[in-house]
Scaffold this active site. Structure first.
Site, PDB file in Angstrom:
ATOM      1  CE  LYS A 225      -8.324   5.912  16.609  1.00  0.00           C
ATOM      2  NZ  LYS A 225      -7.309   6.838  17.202  1.00  0.00           N
TER       3      LYS A 225
ATOM      4  CD  GLU B  34      -6.017  10.576   0.953  1.00  0.00           C
ATOM      5  OE1 GLU B  34      -5.008  11.296   0.819  1.00  0.00           O
ATOM      6  OE2 GLU B  34      -6.752  10.268   0.002  1.00  0.00           O
TER       7      GLU B  34
ATOM      8  CB  CYS C 286      -0.249  14.919   4.511  1.00  0.00           C
ATOM      9  SG  CYS C 286      -1.768  15.691   3.938  1.00  0.00           S
TER      10      CYS C 286
ATOM     11  CD  GLU D  34       4.893  12.967   6.585  1.00  0.00           C
ATOM     12  OE1 GLU D  34       4.705  11.915   7.213  1.00  0.00           O
ATOM     13  OE2 GLU D  34       4.000  13.537   5.931  1.00  0.00           O
TER      14      GLU D  34
END
Ligand code: NAD
Length: 478
Positions: free
Chosen positions: A176, A250, A284, A383
């Site tokens: 997906k 993750e 990331c 972030e």
């Protein structure tokens, strides 16, 4: 760019259940460049059922790992032959500059696939041990039908970090991809169709969040492997917990690069930038908190600001471009809102902070350095996911480690020093999944993943295969 009108399910191109489409927008031109069908629950049902049929009755899980690796090698060769197209496709989809895309977006996934192909020969899928009572055999068997849910920032790399070990394990998969960057996944499907990978082993259905959540909740999905934001990971982890599905996550990061007082700034400053601004800061593992000794803080800020202000911002298709646009208009709004938050918190912009004047289109944000930052500020804790770094002063090494660890996240990090032993000693004390002395590196043969809210489980290396396996102990007679 090519558009697609059907999903890849059971090695066939299958008509979607609805007429809804996902538009792919080039962040440099702001133009719609392609479209794909938007997956709905009925499409997910079809894809999961094809993957389950392939797992329950198909040959794939029962084939020897070396046989599976032969099919994976066919895929690797096709990917290599199409690497240029993959790089330009991803750049067009999400704006990563061509100084990064050939390696980071195209070759990195191929390296990951090749790593797992190699591992087929050496990984102990079966072993015989002397148990406490009798001899035992330990089988490592595929976990089943897996849902691979991936983000837009390194789209094919995140798919392959899951798909390659899942394939080697003998799993079947529903991919997906992120709704914003589906084209590279359709390209992958076109290549899969040219291999001997059996029907139903790999299925591709892009979808928005609600339908993606339907996929991860689906009773016939045995394991979810997710890469994305911590907020979505928390939701997916809760769903998996409720159904006792296997789950790997993750998630986000806010990694610290510690410049020690003995670092050689002539090499440190230029070498710190790729790890901080890679992929337009949308990584990331980006090192977005730079920790600098108080004794040399102003000099380090000035040198960083100068180097960052000289970075080449421009058309991501140009190989000389270091910073392209961020991937979406809403991402630029997010990054700009964090720049305002930083100013409101009392931090100072050492360079950047605005939109580059040279462009009248494209979702650009100037590469930005904040100084006078305290680690409690939101710009140091959250972030941002754009080309923005913060420089935080510390008094001594112990405080640098405390600041590095004072984060909800723990994905990556680095230390910059002329004394490698000192660097390793710092590495031992920072609670994070990947650490580099004097650089930024990801070794695809070694585990990658997060401490704390950066994730659950590991990808890459043999550890990234283990999460697609179940253990079975068979007790043998004495
Ligand atoms: P996101 O969480 O919004 O979406 C990621 C994927 O999950 C997309 O395919 C999305 O459609 C799907 N999704 C979102 N909410 C869902 C839900 N509730 N249920 C099921 N599926 C859902 O993340 P994003 O904005 O696409 O990606 C950026 C994030 O990904 C950043 O936080 C970044 O740090 C993280 N990331 C982590 C790694 C890593 O290896 N740790 C690698 C790349 C990106």
């Amino acid at each position: 760019m090519k558009s697609y009108t059907e999903f890849y399910i059971g090695n066939e191109w299958v008509k979607p259940s609805s007429t809804d489409q996902l538009s792919v927008i080039n962040p440099f031109t702001e133009q719609v460049i392609a479209s794909v069908p938007e997956g709905k629950e009925a499409d997910i049902d079809l894809a999961v059922s094809a993957a389950k049929e392939a797992f329950d009755r198909g040959p794939w899980p029962k084939m020897a790992p070396s046989e599976r690796a032969k099919c994976m090698t066919q895929l690797s060769e096709l990917l290599k032959a199409n690497a240029d197209t993959i790089a330009t496709t991803v750049t067009s989809e999400m704006g990563s500059p061509m100084s990064f895309s050939p390696g980071g977006q195209a070759f990195a996934p191929i390296m990951v696939l090749d790593y797992y192909i190699e591992l087929a020969d050496s990984f102990p899928f079966e072993e015989t041990r002397q148990g406490l009572l009798n001899p035992v055999k330990v089988f490592r068997e595929p976990v089943g039908v897996v849902a691979l849910v991936t983000p837009w920032n390194v789209p094919l790399f995140t798919i392959m970090s899951k798909l390659a070990p899942a394939l080697l394990a003998g799993c079947t998969a529903v991919i997906k991809p992120a709704p914003e960057t589906p084209i590279n996944a359709f390209l992958l499907a076109e290549l899969v169709a040219q291999t001997d990978i059996p029907a139903g082993v790999i299925n591709v259905v892009p979808a928005e969040r609600a339908v993606s959540q339907y996929l991860v909740s689906h009773p016939d999905i045995d394991k979810v492997s997710f890469t994305g934001s911590t907020i979505a990971g928390s939701k997916i982890g809760a769903i998996c917990g409720e159904h006792i599905k296997r789950c790997s996550l993750e998630l986000g990061g806010k990694s610290a690069a510690i410049i020690l007082d003995d670092a050689d700034l002539d090499t440190t400053i230029p070498n710190i930038l790729p790890g901080a601004f890679m992929n337009n800061g949308q990584a990331c593992a980006a090192q977005t908190r730079i920790l600098a000794p108080q004794s040399n803080y102003q000099a380090i800020v000035e040198r960083l600001a100068e180097a960052v202000s000289n970075m080449v911002v421009g058309d991501p298709m140009e190989a000389t471009t270091q910073i392209g646009p961020v991937f979406a208009e809403r991402q630029r709004e997010r990054v700009e809102s964090y720049i305002q938050i930083g100013l409101d918190e009392g931090a100072t912009i050492a360079t950047g902070g605005g939109r580059p004047k040279a462009f009248d289109k494209g979702w650009f944000v100037e590469p930005t350095v904040f100084s006078n930052v305290d680690n409690t500020m939101r710009i140091a804790q959250e972030e941002i996911f754009g080309p923005v770094i913060v420089v935080i002063p510390y008094q001594d090494e112990a405080e640098a480690i405390t600041i590095a660890n004072d984060s909800d996240y723990g994905l990556s990090g680095s230390v910059w020093t002329q004394d490698v032993d000192r660097g390793v000693n710092v590495a031992r004390q920072v609670r994070t999944g990947t650490y580099t002395i004097n650089g930024f590196a990801m070794d695809f043969g070694s585990p990658f993943g997060g401490y704390k809210k950066s994730g659950l489980g590991r990808e890459l290396g043999p550890e990234g295969l283990q999460v697609f396996l179940e253990y079975k102990t068979v007790n043998l007679p004495a």
